[in-house]
Write a protein that holds these residues in place. Structure first.
Motif, PDB file in Angstrom:
ATOM      1  N   ARG A  69       0.831  -1.190   0.000  1.00 51.51           N
ATOM      2  CA  ARG A  69       0.000   0.000   0.000  1.00 51.51           C
ATOM      3  C   ARG A  69       0.870   1.245   0.000  1.00 51.51           C
ATOM      4  NH1 ARG A  69      -5.347  -1.267   1.452  1.00 51.51           N
ATOM      5  NH2 ARG A  69      -5.603  -3.486   1.883  1.00 51.51           N
ATOM      6  N   THR A  70       0.313   2.326  -0.538  1.00 51.36           N
ATOM      7  CA  THR A  70       1.094   3.552  -0.655  1.00 51.36           C
ATOM      8  C   THR A  70       0.629   4.641   0.301  1.00 51.36           C
ATOM      9  OG1 THR A  70      -0.352   4.295  -2.450  1.00 51.36           O
ATOM     10  CG2 THR A  70       1.636   3.104  -3.064  1.00 51.36           C
ATOM     11  N   ALA A  71      -0.550   4.477   0.875  1.00 49.10           N
ATOM     12  CA  ALA A  71      -1.073   5.516   1.760  1.00 49.10           C
ATOM     13  C   ALA A  71      -0.728   5.199   3.211  1.00 49.10           C
ATOM     14  CB  ALA A  71      -2.590   5.622   1.608  1.00 49.10           C
ATOM     15  N   LEU A  72      -0.363   6.216   3.962  1.00 46.51           N
ATOM     16  CA  LEU A  72      -0.069   6.030   5.367  1.00 46.51           C
ATOM     17  C   LEU A  72      -1.346   5.691   6.132  1.00 46.51           C
ATOM     18  CD1 LEU A  72       2.384   9.002   5.988  1.00 46.51           C
ATOM     19  CD2 LEU A  72       2.933   6.579   6.143  1.00 46.51           C
ATOM     20  N   ARG A  73      -1.239   4.836   7.116  1.00 48.96           N
ATOM     21  CA  ARG A  73      -2.387   4.469   7.936  1.00 48.96           C
ATOM     22  C   ARG A  73      -2.411   5.323   9.189  1.00 48.96           C
ATOM     23  NH1 ARG A  73      -4.366  -0.336   5.895  1.00 48.96           N
ATOM     24  NH2 ARG A  73      -2.920  -1.477   4.541  1.00 48.96           N
ATOM     25  N   SER A  74      -3.554   5.274   9.873  1.00 50.70           N
ATOM     26  CA  SER A  74      -3.716   6.113  11.053  1.00 50.70           C
ATOM     27  C   SER A  74      -2.949   5.573  12.254  1.00 50.70           C
ATOM     28  CB  SER A  74      -5.209   6.228  11.402  1.00 50.70           C
ATOM     29  OG  SER A  74      -5.772   4.940  11.625  1.00 50.70           O
ATOM     30  N   VAL A  75      -2.640   4.267  12.273  1.00 48.87           N
ATOM     31  CA  VAL A  75      -1.903   3.677  13.386  1.00 48.87           C
ATOM     32  C   VAL A  75      -0.420   3.963  13.206  1.00 48.87           C
ATOM     33  CG1 VAL A  75      -1.325   1.536  14.576  1.00 48.87           C
ATOM     34  CG2 VAL A  75      -3.619   1.871  13.653  1.00 48.87           C
ATOM     35  N   PRO A  76       0.197   4.662  14.144  1.00 47.73           N
ATOM     36  CA  PRO A  76       1.621   4.983  13.984  1.00 47.73           C
ATOM     37  C   PRO A  76       2.502   3.747  14.113  1.00 47.73           C
ATOM     38  CG  PRO A  76       0.858   5.651  16.151  1.00 47.73           C
ATOM     39  CD  PRO A  76      -0.364   5.230  15.385  1.00 47.73           C
ATOM     40  N   ALA A  77       3.589   3.741  13.378  1.00 44.82           N
ATOM     41  CA  ALA A  77       4.547   2.642  13.466  1.00 44.82           C
ATOM     42  C   ALA A  77       5.245   2.660  14.818  1.00 44.82           C
ATOM     43  CB  ALA A  77       5.563   2.746  12.338  1.00 44.82           C
ATOM     44  N   LEU A  78       5.756   1.517  15.229  1.00 48.34           N
ATOM     45  CA  LEU A  78       6.446   1.375  16.508  1.00 48.34           C
ATOM     46  C   LEU A  78       7.951   1.485  16.311  1.00 48.34           C
ATOM     47  CD1 LEU A  78       4.431  -1.745  17.743  1.00 48.34           C
ATOM     48  CD2 LEU A  78       3.998   0.654  18.329  1.00 48.34           C
ATOM     49  N   SER A  79       8.657   1.648  17.400  1.00 49.47           N
ATOM     50  CA  SER A  79      10.116   1.645  17.335  1.00 49.47           C
ATOM     51  C   SER A  79      10.598   0.209  17.148  1.00 49.47           C
ATOM     52  CB  SER A  79      10.708   2.233  18.624  1.00 49.47           C
ATOM     53  OG  SER A  79      10.281   1.472  19.749  1.00 49.47           O
ATOM     54  N   ARG A  80      11.873   0.056  16.832  1.00 48.62           N
ATOM     55  CA  ARG A  80      12.411  -1.276  16.568  1.00 48.62           C
ATOM     56  C   ARG A  80      12.468  -2.123  17.839  1.00 48.62           C
ATOM     57  NH1 ARG A  80      14.874  -3.601  12.365  1.00 48.62           N
ATOM     58  NH2 ARG A  80      16.312  -5.327  12.712  1.00 48.62           N
ATOM     59  N   SER A  81      11.961  -3.348  17.734  1.00 48.43           N
ATOM     60  CA  SER A  81      12.008  -4.289  18.847  1.00 48.43           C
ATOM     61  C   SER A  81      11.810  -5.685  18.284  1.00 48.43           C
ATOM     62  CB  SER A  81      10.907  -3.982  19.878  1.00 48.43           C
ATOM     63  OG  SER A  81      10.960  -4.908  20.948  1.00 48.43           O
ATOM     64  N   VAL A  82      12.679  -6.615  18.649  1.00 46.76           N
ATOM     65  CA  VAL A  82      12.625  -7.949  18.049  1.00 46.76           C
ATOM     66  C   VAL A  82      11.390  -8.709  18.518  1.00 46.76           C
ATOM     67  CG1 VAL A  82      15.138  -8.030  17.866  1.00 46.76           C
ATOM     68  CG2 VAL A  82      14.003  -9.026  19.859  1.00 46.76           C
ATOM     69  N   PRO A  83      10.818  -9.533  17.641  1.00 46.17           N
ATOM     70  CA  PRO A  83       9.624 -10.304  18.014  1.00 46.17           C
ATOM     71  C   PRO A  83       9.985 -11.513  18.861  1.00 46.17           C
ATOM     72  CG  PRO A  83      10.271 -10.843  15.779  1.00 46.17           C
ATOM     73  CD  PRO A  83      11.202  -9.752  16.234  1.00 46.17           C
ATOM     74  N   LYS A  84       9.065 -11.867  19.743  1.00 42.29           N
ATOM     75  CA  LYS A  84       9.270 -13.016  20.627  1.00 42.29           C
ATOM     76  C   LYS A  84       8.285 -14.151  20.358  1.00 42.29           C
ATOM     77  CE  LYS A  84      12.732 -11.478  23.025  1.00 42.29           C
ATOM     78  NZ  LYS A  84      14.051 -12.132  22.906  1.00 42.29           N
ATOM     79  N   ARG A  85       7.034 -13.792  20.055  1.00 39.90           N
ATOM     80  CA  ARG A  85       6.032 -14.853  19.878  1.00 39.90           C
ATOM     81  C   ARG A  85       4.956 -14.415  18.889  1.00 39.90           C
ATOM     82  NH1 ARG A  85       6.358 -19.318  22.640  1.00 39.90           N
ATOM     83  NH2 ARG A  85       4.679 -20.843  22.406  1.00 39.90           N
ATOM     84  N   THR A 127      11.470  -4.864  11.971  1.00 45.52           N
ATOM     85  CA  THR A 127      10.854  -5.718  12.988  1.00 45.52           C
ATOM     86  C   THR A 127       9.339  -5.528  12.912  1.00 45.52           C
ATOM     87  OG1 THR A 127      11.055  -3.998  14.685  1.00 45.52           O
ATOM     88  CG2 THR A 127      12.857  -5.584  14.511  1.00 45.52           C
ATOM     89  N   PRO A 128       8.555  -6.507  13.328  1.00 47.09           N
ATOM     90  CA  PRO A 128       7.102  -6.384  13.258  1.00 47.09           C
ATOM     91  C   PRO A 128       6.593  -5.167  14.036  1.00 47.09           C
ATOM     92  CG  PRO A 128       7.707  -8.661  13.600  1.00 47.09           C
ATOM     93  CD  PRO A 128       8.968  -7.863  13.741  1.00 47.09           C
ATOM     94  N   GLY A 129       5.879  -4.294  13.347  1.00 50.13           N
ATOM     95  CA  GLY A 129       5.368  -3.066  13.939  1.00 50.13           C
ATOM     96  C   GLY A 129       6.183  -1.844  13.567  1.00 50.13           C
ATOM     97  N   GLU A 130       7.429  -2.076  13.139  1.00 50.60           N
ATOM     98  CA  GLU A 130       8.278  -0.979  12.685  1.00 50.60           C
ATOM     99  C   GLU A 130       7.865  -0.586  11.269  1.00 50.60           C
ATOM    100  OE1 GLU A 130      13.122  -0.115  12.724  1.00 50.60           O
ATOM    101  OE2 GLU A 130      12.373  -2.166  12.532  1.00 50.60           O
ATOM    102  N   ARG A 131       8.154   0.644  10.865  1.00 54.14           N
ATOM    103  CA  ARG A 131       7.794   1.070   9.520  1.00 54.14           C
ATOM    104  C   ARG A 131       8.495   0.201   8.492  1.00 54.14           C
ATOM    105  NH1 ARG A 131       8.855   3.147   4.960  1.00 54.14           N
ATOM    106  NH2 ARG A 131      11.081   3.173   5.372  1.00 54.14           N
ATOM    107  N   GLY A 132       7.739  -0.223   7.499  1.00 56.83           N
ATOM    108  CA  GLY A 132       8.279  -1.100   6.478  1.00 56.83           C
ATOM    109  C   GLY A 132       7.553  -2.434   6.462  1.00 56.83           C
ATOM    110  N   ALA A 133       7.968  -3.311   5.571  1.00 57.01           N
ATOM    111  CA  ALA A 133       7.362  -4.637   5.457  1.00 57.01           C
ATOM    112  C   ALA A 133       8.217  -5.650   6.212  1.00 57.01           C
ATOM    113  CB  ALA A 133       7.221  -5.044   3.992  1.00 57.01           C
ATOM    114  N   SER A 134       7.721  -6.120   7.334  1.00 56.20           N
ATOM    115  CA  SER A 134       8.433  -7.121   8.126  1.00 56.20           C
ATOM    116  C   SER A 134       8.151  -8.509   7.545  1.00 56.20           C
ATOM    117  CB  SER A 134       7.975  -7.057   9.583  1.00 56.20           C
ATOM    118  OG  SER A 134       8.666  -7.993  10.379  1.00 56.20           O
ATOM    119  N   ILE A 135       9.197  -9.318   7.420  1.00 56.23           N
ATOM    120  CA  ILE A 135       9.085 -10.623   6.775  1.00 56.23           C
ATOM    121  C   ILE A 135       9.133 -11.749   7.810  1.00 56.23           C
ATOM    122  CG2 ILE A 135      10.037 -12.163   5.037  1.00 56.23           C
ATOM    123  CD1 ILE A 135       9.028  -9.475   3.944  1.00 56.23           C
TER     124      ILE A 135
END
Length: 232
Positions: A69-85, A127-135
Motif C-alpha cells: 500500500r502507498t497511503a499512510l495508515r492512522s496507526v503509527p509505526a512502533l520503534s524497533r524491537s525484536v519479536p518473541k512470539r 521488525t514487526p510493527g516498525e515502519r516497512g514490510a516485516s518478513i
C-alpha cells in the motif's frame, strides 16, 4: 526444507534498474539482498501431502489490495524491537520466533526443520510493527508431519495476527489479503517493496508438491498491516 540445499526453480531475471538479480531483490536503499523464495521444503516431505492445493488454483495471482500500500495508515509505526512470539488464534498458531539471516546462496535461511512449531523473521529488515514490510516465514510441514503454517492459507481479509515483542508491546496486524504465487513467477515488488507504514508479510510453501524436486511449487503469502498495539 532446512536439511538440504534449497532448490532453484526460478530462472535469472532482471528487475528494473537493478541489473541481473537471479531470484533476489534489492532491499530499500540497497542495504540487503534477499532470495525471491523465502520458504522452501527441500526435504523428504510426505509423498502425497493431503492438505496442499494443486492445479491452477494454487498459482492464482493476488486479489486487489494484496500489493504494498502507498497511503499512510492512522496507526503509527512502533520503534524497533525484536519479536518473541506469534499468535494466530484463528488457525491455532502460538509459536516462538527465531531470527533468520541471508545464507551464502543469497537466500534467506529457513527456520530449523526439526522444530515444527517455530517461525522465523528476517533480522536484516523491519521488525514487526516498525515502519516497512516485516518478513515472517515458517514451514508448512516437515519430515514428521504438519508444521506451524499448515493452515496459513485459510486466513482471510480481516483475520488478526498478534506478535509479542521484546519491549512488551503486542502488535496486532489485520490481514488485507492472502495469495498463492507460483515460485516460477514470484512477484518480488508486490511482496517485498518498501512501505510507508508498518506492514507484515507471512510466507510459507503452498501449491502442488513436486515429488522429483522434493519441494512445493508455490508460496502462500499473507499481506497484513499494523492495526493496533498494546503493552502487556
Amino acid at each position: 526444507m532446512a536439511d538440504q540445499k534449497p532448490s532453484q526453480p526460478n530462472p535469472p531475471r532482471t528487475a528494473p534498474g537493478s541489473g541481473p538479480v537471479s531470484r533476489r531483490l534489492m532491499w530499500p536503499a540497497g542495504a540487503f539482498l534477499l532470495g525471491t523464495l523465502l520458504v522452501y521444503n527441500s526435504i523428504d516431505t510426505p509423498d502425497d501431502p493431503k492438505s496442499q492445493q494443486s492445479g491452477p488454483a494454487a498459482v492464482a495471482t493476488a486479489a486487489p489490495g494484496g500489493s504494498a500500500r502507498t497511503a499512510l495508515r492512522s496507526v503509527p509505526a512502533l520503534s524497533r524491537s525484536v519479536p518473541k512470539r506469534l499468535a494466530i488464534p484463528e488457525i491455532a498458531v502460538d509459536a516462538p520466533f527465531t531470527p533468520l539471516s541471508i545464507g551464502p546462496s543469497g537466500q534467506l535461511n529457513a527456520p530449523p526443520g526439526k522444530d515444527k512449531n517455530l517461525v522465523g523473521w528476517f533480522q536484516g529488515g523491519a521488525t514487526p510493527g516498525e515502519r516497512g514490510a516485516s518478513i515472517v516465514a515458517g514451514h508448512v510441514d516437515t519430515k514428521t508431519g504438519p508444521a506451524v503454517f499448515m493452515q496459513l492459507s485459510m486466513l482471510k481479509k480481516g483475520s488478526k495476527i498478534d506478535i509479542t515483542r521484546s519491549d512488551g508491546v503486542v502488535a496486532t496486524f489485520q490481514v488485507d489479503s492472502v495469495a498463492t504465487f507460483s515460485k516460477a513467477q514470484f512477484p518480488n515488488d508486490q511482496v517485498y517493496a518498501d512501505t510507508p507504514d508498518a506492514q507484515l508479510r507471512v510466507i510459507t510453501c503452498g501449491g502442488a508438491y513436486n515429488k522429483a524436486a522434493k519441494d512445493y511449487e508455490a508460496n502462500v503469502v499473507v499481506f497484513a498491516h499494523l492495526a493496533s498495539s498494546t503493552r502487556q
